[in-house]
Design a protein around this motif. Structure first.
Motif, PDB file in Angstrom:
ATOM      1  N   GLU A 193      37.506  23.452  47.499  1.00 28.13           N
ATOM      2  CA  GLU A 193      37.329  23.604  46.051  1.00 28.13           C
ATOM      3  C   GLU A 193      37.659  25.003  45.544  1.00 28.13           C
ATOM      4  N   PRO A 194      37.211  26.072  46.228  1.00 29.91           N
ATOM      5  CA  PRO A 194      37.587  27.406  45.739  1.00 29.91           C
ATOM      6  C   PRO A 194      39.100  27.611  45.711  1.00 29.91           C
ATOM      7  N   ALA A 195      39.805  27.078  46.700  1.00 26.14           N
ATOM      8  CA  ALA A 195      41.266  27.208  46.714  1.00 26.14           C
ATOM      9  C   ALA A 195      41.885  26.443  45.549  1.00 26.14           C
ATOM     10  N   ALA A 196      41.363  25.249  45.290  1.00 26.78           N
ATOM     11  CA  ALA A 196      41.879  24.458  44.173  1.00 26.78           C
ATOM     12  C   ALA A 196      41.586  25.140  42.842  1.00 26.78           C
ATOM     13  N   LEU A 197      40.407  25.747  42.716  1.00 22.11           N
ATOM     14  CA  LEU A 197      40.054  26.438  41.475  1.00 22.11           C
ATOM     15  C   LEU A 197      40.972  27.633  41.239  1.00 22.11           C
ATOM     16  N   ALA A 198      41.241  28.408  42.289  1.00 20.62           N
ATOM     17  CA  ALA A 198      42.121  29.573  42.148  1.00 20.62           C
ATOM     18  C   ALA A 198      43.522  29.148  41.702  1.00 20.62           C
ATOM     19  N   VAL A 238      35.516  18.865  38.649  1.00 16.71           N
ATOM     20  CA  VAL A 238      36.681  17.991  38.455  1.00 16.71           C
ATOM     21  C   VAL A 238      37.634  18.607  37.429  1.00 16.71           C
ATOM     22  N   ASP A 239      37.128  18.823  36.203  1.00 17.63           N
ATOM     23  CA  ASP A 239      38.000  19.288  35.126  1.00 17.63           C
ATOM     24  C   ASP A 239      38.596  20.668  35.406  1.00 17.63           C
ATOM     25  N   CYS A 240      37.799  21.572  35.980  1.00 16.32           N
ATOM     26  CA  CYS A 240      38.299  22.928  36.231  1.00 16.32           C
ATOM     27  C   CYS A 240      39.277  22.982  37.413  1.00 16.32           C
ATOM     28  N   LEU A 241      39.342  21.913  38.186  1.00 19.92           N
ATOM     29  CA  LEU A 241      40.254  21.892  39.336  1.00 19.92           C
ATOM     30  C   LEU A 241      41.516  21.095  39.061  1.00 19.92           C
ATOM     31  N   ARG A 242      41.512  20.275  38.024  1.00 22.80           N
ATOM     32  CA  ARG A 242      42.552  19.270  37.845  1.00 22.80           C
ATOM     33  C   ARG A 242      43.952  19.838  37.642  1.00 22.80           C
ATOM     34  N   LEU A 250      45.424  17.767  47.743  1.00 19.48           N
ATOM     35  CA  LEU A 250      44.232  18.591  47.882  1.00 19.48           C
ATOM     36  C   LEU A 250      43.106  18.048  47.005  1.00 19.48           C
ATOM     37  N   LEU A 251      43.445  17.727  45.753  1.00 21.71           N
ATOM     38  CA  LEU A 251      42.440  17.205  44.822  1.00 21.71           C
ATOM     39  C   LEU A 251      41.929  15.841  45.275  1.00 21.71           C
ATOM     40  N   GLU A 252      42.810  15.019  45.816  1.00 23.03           N
ATOM     41  CA  GLU A 252      42.395  13.699  46.293  1.00 23.03           C
ATOM     42  C   GLU A 252      41.410  13.825  47.452  1.00 23.03           C
ATOM     43  N   THR A 253      41.665  14.762  48.356  1.00 21.28           N
ATOM     44  CA  THR A 253      40.766  14.975  49.489  1.00 21.28           C
ATOM     45  C   THR A 253      39.396  15.450  49.008  1.00 21.28           C
TER      46      THR A 253
END
Length: 364
Positions: free
Chosen positions: A220-225, A267-271, A278-281
């Protein structure tokens, strides 16, 4: 001549059968219309509630049934019901004139805003474009949330087989509709299919919680960045305002509102992250969130302030443009969330099993 059971003999048989059939069809139509009205007012309520909470509708705006019904492409009946629910929820106020007033930024405890009478349009209601005439959800979508809620609570209390036929009878839908809804829950990792094609769910164990949080803390931190540079400031500001309101009045935050806050961050902040795999996992590792859902519902509780403050910290870093700090704050939040979730799971383990519908069949 032998008379067959269940049929009306005599010259009036055909007329009687026709009248009976017409009555059944008429009643079915009435039920369908009433069901459709209920669905429409819920859709209108949810869209207006979301727009008000995000500050997209001006405080004091006067809402009238007719104009709002035209915007949504529906009759006044579901709009009237939606207004009543929003009023009960403290988001609309009555006043001496016609219609309702949208509450001010301080919420229902703040001063009455001055009535703002302007022509109601899509923009005034916080929509970027005209909403399409309300399309009613499919049958599987209508039962999805109830099924999700039942499974979410059940898995905290054991291992269950979900009987497709009995679920269809419980909800009054076809097995195909149940199967479609369960397939969506499988995508979330809430249910799975056994080697014999039986739908199974649970148990949600401490080990499973730790494994999911370990995965989320890594990804999640990687997706957020990756998502941060593409996030809208308006969206972030709206999310921050909602968190601030929750911190100020946590007793007004029910399990549904908490779920919305969780989705906003996780969810929204990562989309916007470009790596969709990555998001699916990450989406498959959201099962521990159901512990919190079951916990808050079991005790009718409100979120603890620590969780909300952690959310606020992440959002503030995002608004400051510091994606790395936001990612670090999210990682800290997830680590703290794991501890809280494991504690709640222990509490749920000693509670008596809730009354679950018959289609949830416990596996010894």
């Amino acid at each position: 001549m032998t008379r067959r059971a269940g049929l009306t003999a005599g010259p009036n048989a055909s007329a009687n059968e026709t009248a009976t059939r017409e009555t059944v069809e008429s009643n079915s139509e009435i039920i369908a219309v009433e069901s459709e009205t209920r669905l429409r007012y819920r859709l209108i309520h949810d869209q207006l509630k979301n727009a008000i909470l995000r500050g997209r509708i001006a405080a004091g705006l006067v809402l009238l049934e007719g104009p709002v019904a035209r915007i949504f492409g529906t009759s006044r009946v579901p709009v009237r019901k939606a207004f009543e629910l929003l009023h009960e929820g403290g988001l609309l106020r009555t006043f001496e004139g016609r219609g309702y007033l949208v509450v001010g930024p301080d919420g229902p405890d703040g001063p009455d805003p001055q009535p703002l009478r302007v022509p109601l349009s899509e923009a005034a209601l916080g929509f970027d474009e005209a909403p399409a005439p309300l399309a009613l959800p499919s049958i599987s979508e209508r039962i999805y949330h109830d099924l999700e809620a039942t499974v979410s609570i059940g898995i905290a209390f054991g291992h269950f087989r979900i009987d497709e036929s009995e679920a269809a009878e419980t909800f009054g839908v076809s097995r195909g509709a149940v199967r479609e809804a369960l397939s969506r829950l499988r995508d979330l990792g809430l249910v799975e299919k056994s080697a014999y094609s039986h739908w199974m769910c649970g148990p949600l164990t401490a080990r499973a919680v730790r494994h999911d949080y370990e995965l989320r803390s890594l990804l999640e931190p990687a997706a957020l960045a990756a998502s941060a540079p593409l996030l809208s400031r308006d969206t972030l500001n709206a999310s921050l305002r909602e968190v601030e309101r929750a911190i100020a009045n946590p007793e007004r935050v029910d399990s549904e509102a908490l779920q919305r806050l969780e989705n906003s961050l996780h969810v929204d902040c990562l989309r916007c992250a470009p790596n969709k795999k990555l998001l699916e996992t990450i989406g498959h590792a959201h099962m521990p969130l159901t512990v919190n859902y079951a916990f808050y519902n079991a005790f009718d509780l409100h979120p603890d302030t620590a969780t909300l403050i952690e959310h606020r910290t992440v959002l503030r870093y995002l608004l400051d443009g510091d994606a790395n700090a936001a990612a670090d704050a999210l990682r800290i939040h997830l680590q703290a969330g794991q501890k809280r979730t494991l504690q709640r799971l222990k509490v749920l383990a000693v509670l008596p099993e809730p009354d679950l519908p018959g289609f949830m069949q416990r596996i010894a």
